[in-house]
Design an enzyme around this catalytic site. Structure first.
Site, PDB file in Angstrom:
ATOM      1  CB  SER A  20      -0.865   0.003   1.259  1.00  0.00           C
ATOM      2  OG  SER A  20      -1.422   1.290   1.453  1.00  0.00           O
ATOM      3  CE1 TYR A  29      -4.316  -2.483   4.776  1.00  0.00           C
ATOM      4  CE2 TYR A  29      -3.445  -0.286   4.349  1.00  0.00           C
ATOM      5  CZ  TYR A  29      -3.935  -1.494   3.880  1.00  0.00           C
ATOM      6  OH  TYR A  29      -4.056  -1.698   2.535  1.00  0.00           O
TER       7      TYR A  29
HETATM    8  P1  NDP Z   1     -11.289  -5.919  -1.256  1.00  0.00           P
HETATM    9  O1  NDP Z   1     -11.431  -5.418   0.124  1.00  0.00           O
HETATM   10  O2  NDP Z   1     -12.222  -5.453  -2.303  1.00  0.00           O
HETATM   11  O3  NDP Z   1     -11.285  -7.513  -1.266  1.00  0.00           O
HETATM   12  C1  NDP Z   1     -10.514  -8.210  -0.333  1.00  0.00           C
HETATM   13  C2  NDP Z   1     -10.323  -9.618  -0.839  1.00  0.00           C
HETATM   14  O4  NDP Z   1      -9.523 -10.331   0.113  1.00  0.00           O
HETATM   15  C3  NDP Z   1     -11.618 -10.376  -0.976  1.00  0.00           C
HETATM   16  O5  NDP Z   1     -11.486 -11.269  -2.059  1.00  0.00           O
HETATM   17  C4  NDP Z   1     -11.705 -11.138   0.336  1.00  0.00           C
HETATM   18  O6  NDP Z   1     -12.433 -12.347   0.214  1.00  0.00           O
HETATM   19  C5  NDP Z   1     -10.240 -11.427   0.614  1.00  0.00           C
HETATM   20  N1  NDP Z   1      -9.938 -11.567   2.029  1.00  0.00           N
HETATM   21  C6  NDP Z   1      -9.967 -10.593   2.978  1.00  0.00           C
HETATM   22  N2  NDP Z   1      -9.649 -11.092   4.177  1.00  0.00           N
HETATM   23  C7  NDP Z   1      -9.403 -12.411   3.987  1.00  0.00           C
HETATM   24  C8  NDP Z   1      -9.037 -13.476   4.848  1.00  0.00           C
HETATM   25  N3  NDP Z   1      -8.867 -13.305   6.156  1.00  0.00           N
HETATM   26  N4  NDP Z   1      -8.877 -14.703   4.314  1.00  0.00           N
HETATM   27  C9  NDP Z   1      -9.063 -14.906   3.000  1.00  0.00           C
HETATM   28  N5  NDP Z   1      -9.419 -13.938   2.138  1.00  0.00           N
HETATM   29  C10 NDP Z   1      -9.588 -12.710   2.620  1.00  0.00           C
HETATM   30  O7  NDP Z   1      -9.786  -5.683  -1.707  1.00  0.00           O
HETATM   31  P2  NDP Z   1      -9.063  -4.439  -2.390  1.00  0.00           P
HETATM   32  O8  NDP Z   1      -9.054  -4.672  -3.849  1.00  0.00           O
HETATM   33  O9  NDP Z   1      -9.556  -3.147  -1.853  1.00  0.00           O
HETATM   34  O10 NDP Z   1      -7.582  -4.644  -1.810  1.00  0.00           O
HETATM   35  C11 NDP Z   1      -6.741  -5.673  -2.245  1.00  0.00           C
HETATM   36  C12 NDP Z   1      -5.364  -5.472  -1.615  1.00  0.00           C
HETATM   37  O11 NDP Z   1      -4.895  -4.163  -1.917  1.00  0.00           O
HETATM   38  C13 NDP Z   1      -5.374  -5.569  -0.084  1.00  0.00           C
HETATM   39  O12 NDP Z   1      -4.181  -6.199   0.337  1.00  0.00           O
HETATM   40  C14 NDP Z   1      -5.384  -4.109   0.353  1.00  0.00           C
HETATM   41  O13 NDP Z   1      -4.794  -3.945   1.619  1.00  0.00           O
HETATM   42  C15 NDP Z   1      -4.552  -3.474  -0.730  1.00  0.00           C
HETATM   43  N6  NDP Z   1      -4.795  -2.042  -0.935  1.00  0.00           N
HETATM   44  C16 NDP Z   1      -6.049  -1.568  -1.236  1.00  0.00           C
HETATM   45  C17 NDP Z   1      -6.233  -0.221  -1.480  1.00  0.00           C
HETATM   46  C18 NDP Z   1      -7.550   0.329  -1.888  1.00  0.00           C
HETATM   47  O14 NDP Z   1      -7.688   1.558  -1.933  1.00  0.00           O
HETATM   48  N7  NDP Z   1      -8.537  -0.475  -2.205  1.00  0.00           N
HETATM   49  C19 NDP Z   1      -5.124   0.731  -1.371  1.00  0.00           C
HETATM   50  C20 NDP Z   1      -3.851   0.133  -1.076  1.00  0.00           C
HETATM   51  C21 NDP Z   1      -3.715  -1.202  -0.855  1.00  0.00           C
HETATM   52  P3  NDP Z   1     -14.048 -12.471   0.541  1.00  0.00           P
HETATM   53  O15 NDP Z   1     -14.692 -11.208   0.087  1.00  0.00           O
HETATM   54  O16 NDP Z   1     -14.480 -13.668  -0.211  1.00  0.00           O
HETATM   55  O17 NDP Z   1     -14.147 -12.634   2.000  1.00  0.00           O
END
Ligand code: NDP
Length: 253
Positions: free
Chosen positions: A147, A160
């Site tokens: 991030s 985070y």
């Molecule tokens: P989302 O929040 O839209 O989706 C998260 C995904 O991760 C889902 O597929 C969810 O599965 C899965 N997931 C979450 N927790 C678990 C867990 N404990 N075990 C297994 N699967 C899990 O993701 P984003 O696209 O927003 O983010 C993706 C990555 O990018 C993350 O690492 C986030 O920290 C990082 N990021 C995001 C930013 C943003 O602005 N969106 C900015 C910077 C970094 P399910 O829904 O099936 O539970």
């Protein structure tokens, strides 16, 4: 031409958001993609269907990450699925994308919340890499989604950001160890990227977030997925141990 034909990929958390976009993008390049998810089976199935409609190959795998036995459970199922579809358990590409945001300020975060954030964002990726390396042929690819918050201050997301700081260490140290096998490992740092969060339905909020990027808009999942896909190809063979800024210029200040 498709650049990942004959490769297999695991994208954690690819039922939605940028994980979903990365899974679709890797499949477009010809990879067989394991669409990993936790809660939303219907969403993961939709990703698989959309890959198949496009002429690609994918299958869904469910595991909760950040709990005991997570990695072993995931690989038990993954190996069976790979064997059935390819006749081998080789895994060429691992994208550690699943992550949880904190959303709690430093004065309120509890030890339990802190542990959970670290378990999902830092510990699970480490042990996924450790396990995946047993299946990864020479020339493999590991991509960790970090991030911009490791370099852009936000007091509400200290825990985070700490977990993503820990995640970024993986690229530095593993890169040295895995170079002799031709395996690259890099961190990709997205900025604010559209996902299912209701904040993206509030025009004033979106306008504010868009102002943080040099391009005057929020990131789309595909903006990050294209970077991930590039790092997975042979063309990115000379990039390892890197921090790849995919924030749309947010870190320029
Ligand atoms: P989302 O929040 O839209 O989706 C998260 C995904 O991760 C889902 O597929 C969810 O599965 C899965 N997931 C979450 N927790 C678990 C867990 N404990 N075990 C297994 N699967 C899990 O993701 P984003 O696209 O927003 O983010 C993706 C990555 O990018 C993350 O690492 C986030 O920290 C990082 N990021 C995001 C930013 C943003 O602005 N969106 C900015 C910077 C970094 P399910 O829904 O099936 O539970």
């Amino acid at each position: 031409a498709e650049r990942l034909t004959g490769r297999t990929a695991l994208v954690t958390g690819s039922s939605r958001g940028m994980g979903r976009a990365a899974a679709i993008r890797l499949a477009q390049e010809g990879a067989l993609v394991a669409v990993h998810y936790n809660r939303d089976e219907a969403a993961a199935r939709e990703v698989v269907t959309s890959v198949e409609k496009d002429g690609g190959r994918a299958f869904a795998v469910r595991t909760e990450l950040g709990v005991d036995g997570d990695v072993a459970g995931l690989f038990a199922v993954l190996e069976e699925d790979l064997l059935e579809r390819t006749g081998s358990t080789d895994l060429h590409i691992l994208v550690n994308n699943a992550g949880v945001m904190g959303g709690v300020s430093a004065d309120e975060v509890t030890p339990e919340q802190f542990d959970r954030i670290f378990a999902v964002n830092a510990k699970a990726p480490f042990f996924l890499i450790q396990r995946a390396l047993r299946n990864m042929p020479d020339g493999g690819r590991i991509i960790n989604i970090s991030s911009g918050l490791t370099r852009f201050a936000n007091p509400d997301e200290i825990a985070y950001a700490m977990s993503k700081g820990a995640l970024e260490q993986l690229a530095l140290h593993f890169a040295k160890a895995l170079g002799p096998r031709g395996i690259t490992i890099n961190s990709v740092a997205p900025g604010i990227t559209r996902n299912g969060n209701p904040v993206f339905d509030i025009p004033e909020a979106v306008e504010h977030m868009a102002g943080l990027s040099a391009f005057g808009r929020v990131g789309e999942p595909e903006d990050v997925a294209d970077v991930v896909a590039f790092l997975a190809t042979d063309e990115a063979r000379w990039i390892t141990g890197s921090f790849v800024d995919a924030t749309g210029g947010t870190l320029l200040g």
